[in-house]
Design an enzyme around this catalytic site. Structure first.
Site, short mmCIF file in Angstrom:
data_model
loop_
_atom_site.label_atom_id
_atom_site.label_comp_id
_atom_site.label_asym_id
_atom_site.label_seq_id
_atom_site.Cartn_x
_atom_site.Cartn_y
_atom_site.Cartn_z
N HIS A 1 -10.80 0.73 -2.49
CA HIS A 1 -12.17 0.71 -1.97
C HIS A 1 -13.17 1.37 -2.92
CE1 HIS A 1 -10.47 -0.52 1.82
NE2 HIS A 1 -9.88 0.63 2.05
N CYS B 1 -1.92 -2.72 7.69
CA CYS B 1 -1.82 -3.65 6.56
C CYS B 1 -0.55 -4.48 6.55
CB CYS B 1 -2.05 -2.91 5.25
SG CYS B 1 -3.78 -2.35 5.13
N LYS C 1 -7.11 -4.99 -2.85
CA LYS C 1 -7.86 -5.53 -1.71
C LYS C 1 -8.77 -4.46 -1.15
CE LYS C 1 -4.03 -4.37 1.29
NZ LYS C 1 -4.74 -3.33 2.06
N HIS D 1 -17.44 2.89 0.96
CA HIS D 1 -16.99 1.65 1.63
C HIS D 1 -17.39 1.66 3.10
CE1 HIS D 1 -14.02 -1.36 3.17
NE2 HIS D 1 -14.43 -1.96 2.06
N ASP E 1 0.78 -1.25 0.00
CA ASP E 1 0.00 0.00 0.00
C ASP E 1 0.81 1.30 0.00
OD1 ASP E 1 -1.96 -1.94 0.26
OD2 ASP E 1 -2.78 -1.22 2.14
N ASP F 1 -4.59 -0.80 -1.75
CA ASP F 1 -5.87 -0.65 -1.05
C ASP F 1 -6.83 -0.03 -2.07
OD1 ASP F 1 -6.82 -1.17 1.64
OD2 ASP F 1 -7.00 1.00 1.96
N HIS G 1 -10.68 6.99 1.91
CA HIS G 1 -9.32 6.88 1.36
C HIS G 1 -9.27 5.81 0.28
CE1 HIS G 1 -9.53 3.61 4.27
NE2 HIS G 1 -8.60 3.01 3.54
C1 VGL Z 1 -4.61 0.69 5.77
C2 VGL Z 1 -6.18 1.58 7.16
C3 VGL Z 1 -7.14 1.45 6.20
C4 VGL Z 1 -3.18 0.29 5.55
C5 VGL Z 1 -5.57 0.54 4.78
O1 VGL Z 1 -2.72 0.21 4.38
O2 VGL Z 1 -2.48 0.05 6.57
N1 VGL Z 1 -4.91 1.19 6.95
N2 VGL Z 1 -6.83 0.93 5.02
ZN ZN Z 2 -8.28 0.99 3.48
#
Ligand code: VGL
Ligand code: ZN
Length: 200
Positions: A51, A154, A109, A55, A11, A49, A84
């Site tokens: 979404h 993550c 994901k 979401h 990510d 990431d 986000h």
């Molecule tokens: C993440 C919060 C929400 C991450 C992703 O990449 O750590 N954290 N979505």
């Molecule tokens: Zn996320």
């Protein structure tokens, strides 16, 4: 390095870098070091990431709740986040400095509206697979090095799941940055160590 090794870059997206919707302090600082590390690995996999708008992990979908509050979902506790990494938005794009050409696979994901996915292996119900395990096994990959954002979410969930699946996992903490909500970094480090992940 042997063909059984892969680098998993978690990510490294604009929304997790300074100026982004869910900015992680120093998130952009790790990019040059990650690019350099890619050169050493026979396999490089990026996660993204990804979404849909609206979401269920977005605080904006839960009237009366704010970002960083917890709620109970049918699959368990869930932190609510600012909106986000919305699919196709600039915030969901990889950091412009990240060497994405080198990637063999990009795994997305968190694309199902009703469930979040921190881990690159399973969604937050700890049961729905992303398909990454099968990809790695069919390539004969058994040893994983993980870097990226965020250490305590993550990266942590991905590393623990990988170790539980029997992969040999190392997290390069110098090439990760954390959100650190209420001690979440310390808890993540303890959990990763407990799961048999090597932190360096
Ligand atoms: C993440 C919060 C929400 C991450 C992703 O990449 O750590 N954290 N979505
Ligand atoms: Zn996320």
């Amino acid at each position: 390095m042997s063909a059984s090794e892969a680098l998993i870059v978690i990510d490294v997206q604009n929304d997790f870098c300074p100026g982004g919707a869910l900015a992680v302090a120093g998130g952009d600082e790790i990019v040059p070091g990650i690019n350099a590390l890619m050169e050493e690995f026979p396999a490089v996999i990026l996660t993204q990431d990804w979404h849909p708008a609206g979401h269920s992990s977005f605080a904006s979908e839960h009237p009366g709740k704010g970002p960083f509050e917890m709620i109970e979902m049918d699959y368990g506790p869930q932190v609510l986040w600012p909106d986000h990494c919305v699919q196709g938005s600039p915030g969901a794009a990889f950091h412009a400095g990240l060497e994405t050409t080198r990637a063999d696979l990009i795994i997305r994901k968190g694309f199902r509206r009703a469930i979040d996915s921190y881990s690159a292996f399973f969604e937050n119900d700890h049961a729905t697979p992303t398909g990454l395990e099968g990809y790695l096994r069919s390539r004969g990959i058994t040893r994983l090095t993980m870097v990226g954002l965020a250490t305590d979410f993550c990266v942590n969930f991905s590393a623990v799941d990988a170790a539980k699946l029997g992969f040999d996992v190392t997290v390069r903490e110098d090439l990760c940055r954390a959100i650190d909500l209420d001690g979440s970094l310390a808890a993540a480090r303890a959990g990763m160590t407990e799961a048999g992940v090597t932190l360096v």
